[in-house]
Design a protein around this motif. Structure first.
Motif, PDB file in Angstrom:
ATOM      1  N   GLN A  51       0.826  -1.207   0.000  1.00  8.28           N
ATOM      2  CA  GLN A  51       0.000   0.000   0.000  1.00  8.28           C
ATOM      3  C   GLN A  51       0.860   1.256   0.000  1.00  8.28           C
ATOM      4  N   ARG A  52       1.888   1.235   0.868  1.00  6.78           N
ATOM      5  CA  ARG A  52       2.772   2.396   0.973  1.00  6.78           C
ATOM      6  C   ARG A  52       3.426   2.714  -0.363  1.00  6.78           C
ATOM      7  N   MET A  53       3.925   1.640  -1.005  1.00  3.39           N
ATOM      8  CA  MET A  53       4.643   1.838  -2.248  1.00  3.39           C
ATOM      9  C   MET A  53       3.698   2.404  -3.314  1.00  3.39           C
ATOM     10  N   LEU A  54       2.503   1.823  -3.414  1.00  2.00           N
ATOM     11  CA  LEU A  54       1.553   2.295  -4.414  1.00  2.00           C
ATOM     12  C   LEU A  54       1.152   3.738  -4.130  1.00  2.00           C
ATOM     13  N   GLN A  55       0.991   4.044  -2.843  1.00  2.00           N
ATOM     14  CA  GLN A  55       0.653   5.410  -2.459  1.00  2.00           C
ATOM     15  C   GLN A  55       1.704   6.375  -2.993  1.00  2.00           C
ATOM     16  N   THR A  56       2.965   6.009  -2.833  1.00  2.00           N
ATOM     17  CA  THR A  56       4.061   6.851  -3.309  1.00  2.00           C
ATOM     18  C   THR A  56       4.012   6.996  -4.822  1.00  2.00           C
ATOM     19  N   ILE A  57       3.779   5.875  -5.509  1.00  2.00           N
ATOM     20  CA  ILE A  57       3.728   5.928  -6.967  1.00  2.00           C
ATOM     21  C   ILE A  57       2.608   6.858  -7.432  1.00  2.00           C
ATOM     22  N   PHE A  58       1.442   6.726  -6.786  1.00  2.00           N
ATOM     23  CA  PHE A  58       0.321   7.571  -7.190  1.00  2.00           C
ATOM     24  C   PHE A  58       0.567   9.042  -6.864  1.00  2.00           C
ATOM     25  N   PHE A  59       1.463   9.279  -5.932  1.00  2.00           N
ATOM     26  CA  PHE A  59       1.709  10.666  -5.541  1.00  2.00           C
ATOM     27  C   PHE A  59       2.782  11.327  -6.404  1.00  2.00           C
ATOM     28  N   LEU A  60       3.525  10.517  -7.162  1.00  2.00           N
ATOM     29  CA  LEU A  60       4.645  11.057  -7.935  1.00  2.00           C
ATOM     30  C   LEU A  60       4.284  12.231  -8.855  1.00  2.00           C
ATOM     31  N   PRO A  61       3.181  12.155  -9.608  1.00  2.00           N
ATOM     32  CA  PRO A  61       2.887  13.286 -10.499  1.00  2.00           C
ATOM     33  C   PRO A  61       2.817  14.621  -9.767  1.00  2.00           C
TER      34      PRO A  61
END
Lengths: 366, 314
Positions: free
Chosen positions: B105-115
């Protein structure tokens, strides 16, 4: 609907990867709850009583064992298909819906053949509200209700779909003392009126004893004793159960059995025929003491609390395992003030337990 | 209230903040108001001694009569009313899904926040490359070579002819599509973050209660999740509209400073773009346009607040 639990077990895996840290929340619980009864699951926090309740509701999956509703095995059935009503400790009323919408919500979920016309939903919501006496509050939001009213709404919401089993998780813990007394009577009345098999969880033994048809005492995931409240109180099978039930709590002493006599300190206080010579733990209910000038159990008197009909005598004894001994005595038999107080004992209020295993040792009561 | 013996002390403590605010916030606002109501104001002319400007609504008249203004207003409205609902809905779905999964979850959260932490001009250029389609005649005699971006390559797999998204001769609809995809994608992370935060503060017992009551997933979403998140949704929609009205850099990122495909500049110009264009030589007109934009944002935000007051539940 009778509810049958067969070898029900719940093991929570350890948080870290290390083995051996898993928690056995419920261990091999077997019990058949008769139809239409009110059952109290009782125990200190962490004893697995709530876990048991959630397994019956279907919100948690058992690690082992089976659950039957009637003859139907519901172990693998998910919560939405079990048809149970569950009242949460914090009620979990939807804050954005009115009382009426909250109560109607479970009915609106019904699909297919069970689907109800709107008028009937409203009618049934009103019936449920009437049963718990909140039919005058239908248009309020939960935040505009008192704790007791919220509790009733939660019960109405659980009842409206006419569940086979009603489950209550610590239903009274968020209420003040007065409301708690009132609400527990209310729960009893509603249960009697509807005849729904009801299981409720509490850590308050008084609450459980006062309204339950049967109580289940649990400790560390293991069922200790099941029975009618009075039977369990009068005949505890181990020290834990004896200590857990009763207010004021049972008085516990170190004792010795020698030659069919029970010694507390140096005094032989009771004949206990049929018990082998050994060290024991003695439990004496507060109402088991009789003030008696010739009594063998001599305690140092510290205080007499007058409670009206009864008096509570607080004393100490060197063999006592608790700092104070508390006995409840009829006001007419109030012992004379002085340095000591002597008691003889009611044999059926005295329980012996093994010093090591804490299991009950029975003796013949003449 | 504590009565101070030396009230001037308080002013001294406040002075650094007040001075900065006065210089960089209050004065520009006042100056914008002043310039907007001085007809034909421009800074160069204002430096000439003896030049005065009439006070009046001439700048506003110019703005409205100016040829590009309606295009800018239309584009801005289109951006707001297309991207805000789409991005809010998508963000809600993604947040609910993210909240439902435990592993990674943490990793995906970071990926989604990148933009969110990436420069929007840079993203725009990447989008421009992705939607690219350049035909040229340099491959050989009479031969037309097509260099297509990744999007055209992907739709090519499904047998769709390459679409001219943003290059010379592209259609307005194709331009708007790219713009909307870009802005939605760019707006998602912030919305996901807010909604996910809201979701994680929702008491799990509501979902347990709904489950015991036999509520379907869809119904749980619409009857429980959405109402409980309504304050966050309102916040995200309001800030989304404000951001949409101020949209400028993403268009620059995709189409360059011309604000449109080559050969048709200003086709995708926005309100802020209009202000920028006017800023060089017609500061009075730019100020008037800024005030109009402010008025529109103000009205839309009021409507949003009014609606959300009726629809949110706390």
């Amino acid at each position: 609907m009778k509810v049958e639990l067969k070898n029900l077990t719940k093991i929570f895996p350890s948080r870290s990867k290390k083995a051996g840290e898993e928690v056995v929340a419920v261990n091999d619980f077997t019990f058949t709850i008769p139809d239409g009864k009110l059952i109290g699951l009782l125990g200190p926090s962490g004893c697995g009583k709530s876990t048991t309740l959630y397994m019956i509701s279907g919100l948690q999956k058992p690690s082992g064992g089976q659950i039957f509703f009637g003859e139907e095995d519901v172990t693998d059935l998910s919560a939405e298909h079990r048809g149970v009503g569950l009242v949460f400790q914090n009620y979990a009323l939807y804050p954005h819906m009115t009382v009426k919408q909250n109560i109607m919500f479970p009915l609106q979920n019904l699909k297919g053949a069970d689907k109800l016309p709107k008028e009937e939903m409203i009618e049934r919501a009103h019936q449920a509200a009437k049963l718990v006496q909140i039919d005058n509050l239908m248009d309020r939001k939960p935040s505009e209700l008192s704790g007791g009213q919220q509790q009733r709404v939660a019960i109405a919401r659980a009842l409206v779909k006419m569940p086979k089993v009603l489950l209550l998780d610590e239903p009274l813990s968020n209420l003040d003392a007065r409301l708690r007394l009132q609400t527990r009577e209310e729960i009893r009345r509603i249960q009697k009126e509807t005849g729904i098999t009801t299981i409720f969880v509490t850590h308050d033994q008084e609450e459980a004893m006062s309204i339950s048809d049967m109580i289940v005492v649990m400790k560390l995931g293991v069922v200790q004793q099941i029975g009618k409240p009075q039977e369990v109180y009068d005949d505890p099978i181990n020290l834990f159960v004896a200590k857990f039930l009763g207010t004021p709590p049972i008085n516990v002493f170190n004792g010795t059995v020698k030659g069919g006599k029970l010694y507390i300190g140096d005094a032989a206080v009771l004949d206990v025929p049929g018990v082998e010579d050994q060290d024991v733990t003695v439990g004496i209910r507060p109402e088991g003491f009789i003030p008696d000038k010739k009594g063998a159990l001599v305690c140092n008197l510290s205080n007499i609390e007058v409670m009206g009909r009864d008096v509570s005598v607080v004393s100490t004894h060197e063999a006592s395992l608790s700092p104070a001994i508390r006995s409840i005595i009829d006001a007419d038999d109030m012992p004379a003030p002085g340095a000591t107080v002597s008691y003889s004992l009611k044999p059926h209020k005295v329980f012996l337990f093994g010093r090591e295993d804490e299991k009950r040792i029975y003796f013949e009561v003449k | 209230m504590v009565e101070s013996k030396h009230p001037w002390k308080a002013w001294i403590y406040l002075a650094p903040a007040i001075v900065l605010l006065l210089i960089f916030t209050v004065w520009p606002i006042v100056n914008t108001l002043r310039m907007a109501f001085l007809e034909n104001y421009n800074i160069m002319a204002a430096t000439v001694p003896g030049v005065t400007f009439n006070v009046g609504l001439g700048n506003f008249q110019q703005v409205i009569q100016y040829g590009g203004f309606l295009t800018c207003l239309g584009n801005t409205m289109l951006i707001c009313f297309l991207t805000v609902p789409i991005s809010t809905f998508l963000a809600l779905i993604i947040a609910v899904c993210l909240n439902a999964i435990r592993p990674l979850q943490r990793m995906l959260q970071t990926i989604f926040f990148l933009p969110y932490v990436t420069n929007s001009i840079a993203i725009g250029m990447v989008f421009a490359a992705m939607f690219n389609m350049i035909g040229n005649n340099f491959g050989g005699e009479g031969e037309l070579l097509i260099t297509a971006g990744i999007i055209n390559n992907i739709i090519g797999i499904f047998g769709v002819e390459p679409i001219n998204w943003i290059n010379v001769g592209s259609s307005y609809a194709a331009n708007v599509f790219v713009m909307v995809v870009y802005i939605v994608w760019n707006a998602l992370p912030f919305k996901i973050l807010i909604l996910l935060g809201g979701l994680q503060s929702v008491n799990k017992q509501y979902y347990d209660a709904a489950k015991v009551d036999g509520t379907s997933r869809v119904r749980t979403f619409w009857r429980i999740t959405v109402p409980l998140l309504s304050p966050m949704i309102a916040y995200v929609v309001i800030t989304g509209f404000i951001g949409g009205f101020k949209e400028y850099s993403s268009i620059v990122g995709i189409f360059g400073e011309d604000m449109g495909p080559t050969g048709d500049p200003r086709r995708l110009n926005t309100m802020v773009g209009f202000i920028y264009d006017a800023l060089a030589n017609h500061q009075g007109r730019a100020s008037a346009a800024a005030l109009i934009l402010f008025g529109i944002i103000f009205v839309v935000t009021m409507i949003n607040l009014w609606v959300s007051k009726k629809k949110t539940h706390y």
